[in-house]
Design a protein around this motif. Sequence first.
Motif, short mmCIF file in Angstrom:
data_model
loop_
_atom_site.label_atom_id
_atom_site.label_comp_id
_atom_site.label_asym_id
_atom_site.label_seq_id
_atom_site.Cartn_x
_atom_site.Cartn_y
_atom_site.Cartn_z
N MET A 90 -20.39 12.06 -6.10
CA MET A 90 -19.19 12.15 -5.29
C MET A 90 -18.27 11.00 -5.65
N LEU A 91 -17.00 11.30 -5.86
CA LEU A 91 -16.01 10.31 -6.24
C LEU A 91 -15.12 10.03 -5.03
N PHE A 92 -15.12 8.78 -4.56
CA PHE A 92 -14.32 8.39 -3.40
C PHE A 92 -12.98 7.86 -3.88
N ASN A 93 -11.90 8.31 -3.25
CA ASN A 93 -10.54 7.90 -3.60
C ASN A 93 -9.79 7.53 -2.33
N GLN A 94 -8.99 6.49 -2.39
CA GLN A 94 -8.16 6.13 -1.24
C GLN A 94 -6.86 5.51 -1.72
N TRP A 95 -5.83 5.60 -0.89
CA TRP A 95 -4.53 5.04 -1.24
C TRP A 95 -3.80 4.63 0.02
N SER A 96 -2.89 3.67 -0.12
CA SER A 96 -2.11 3.18 1.01
C SER A 96 -0.71 2.79 0.56
N TRP A 97 0.29 3.20 1.32
CA TRP A 97 1.63 2.64 1.19
C TRP A 97 1.59 1.36 2.00
N THR A 98 2.17 0.30 1.47
CA THR A 98 2.12 -0.99 2.15
C THR A 98 3.51 -1.59 2.34
N PRO B 287 7.01 6.16 3.08
CA PRO B 287 7.68 5.46 4.18
C PRO B 287 8.86 4.65 3.66
N ALA B 288 9.98 4.71 4.35
CA ALA B 288 11.21 4.05 3.91
C ALA B 288 11.05 2.54 3.76
N ASN B 289 10.19 1.94 4.56
CA ASN B 289 10.00 0.49 4.51
C ASN B 289 8.88 0.05 3.57
N ALA B 290 8.25 0.99 2.85
CA ALA B 290 7.17 0.63 1.93
C ALA B 290 7.73 -0.12 0.72
N ASN B 291 7.08 -1.24 0.39
CA ASN B 291 7.44 -1.99 -0.81
C ASN B 291 6.21 -2.26 -1.68
N GLY B 292 5.14 -1.51 -1.40
CA GLY B 292 3.93 -1.65 -2.19
C GLY B 292 3.05 -0.42 -2.05
N PHE B 293 2.08 -0.32 -2.95
CA PHE B 293 1.14 0.79 -2.96
C PHE B 293 -0.19 0.25 -3.47
N SER B 294 -1.28 0.65 -2.86
CA SER B 294 -2.60 0.27 -3.36
C SER B 294 -3.45 1.53 -3.43
N ALA B 295 -4.34 1.56 -4.41
CA ALA B 295 -5.16 2.74 -4.61
C ALA B 295 -6.52 2.36 -5.16
N GLN B 296 -7.50 3.23 -4.88
CA GLN B 296 -8.83 3.11 -5.45
C GLN B 296 -9.25 4.49 -5.91
N VAL B 297 -9.71 4.59 -7.16
CA VAL B 297 -10.27 5.82 -7.70
C VAL B 297 -11.65 5.46 -8.23
N GLY B 298 -12.67 5.95 -7.57
CA GLY B 298 -14.04 5.56 -7.94
C GLY B 298 -14.22 4.07 -7.74
N THR B 299 -14.59 3.38 -8.80
CA THR B 299 -14.82 1.93 -8.72
C THR B 299 -13.64 1.12 -9.22
N ASN B 300 -12.53 1.77 -9.56
CA ASN B 300 -11.35 1.09 -10.08
C ASN B 300 -10.27 1.01 -9.00
N SER B 301 -9.64 -0.13 -8.84
CA SER B 301 -8.58 -0.27 -7.84
C SER B 301 -7.41 -1.06 -8.41
N GLN B 302 -6.25 -0.86 -7.81
CA GLN B 302 -5.04 -1.56 -8.27
C GLN B 302 -4.03 -1.61 -7.13
N THR B 303 -3.15 -2.62 -7.18
CA THR B 303 -2.08 -2.79 -6.21
C THR B 303 -0.77 -2.97 -6.96
#
Length: 93
Positions: A1-9, A35-51
């Motif tokens: 199973m591959l877990f993925n998550q993301w967030s507007w920040t 979101p209009a006030n978002a100035n960042g994004f973070s994500a994780q795909v499997g064991t790899n993440s980035q902001t």
Amino acid sequence: MLFNQWSWTQNGVAIASGSTNCSGDETLSGTGVRPANANGFSAQVGTNSQTWTFDPAGPFKASLSGSAGGGGGHCSLVCIPFHKESGKLTVDS
């Protein structure tokens, strides 16, 4: 199973987020509103993440690939290799 998550920040704090669990040859896609006030994004795909950070007034594009599993295996009387899954998240807003 591959877990993925993301967030507007906004200034590093999550203001909207989502996640999925995928297995096998699934393809997931969707649309939403940044979101209009978002100035960042973070994500994780499997064991790899980035902001990322960006100007809220401009466009934002990002892509992140990752994987989970694979390698090694479980051995008792018979060796069973772990299944490797990979995925890619693409954002264009």
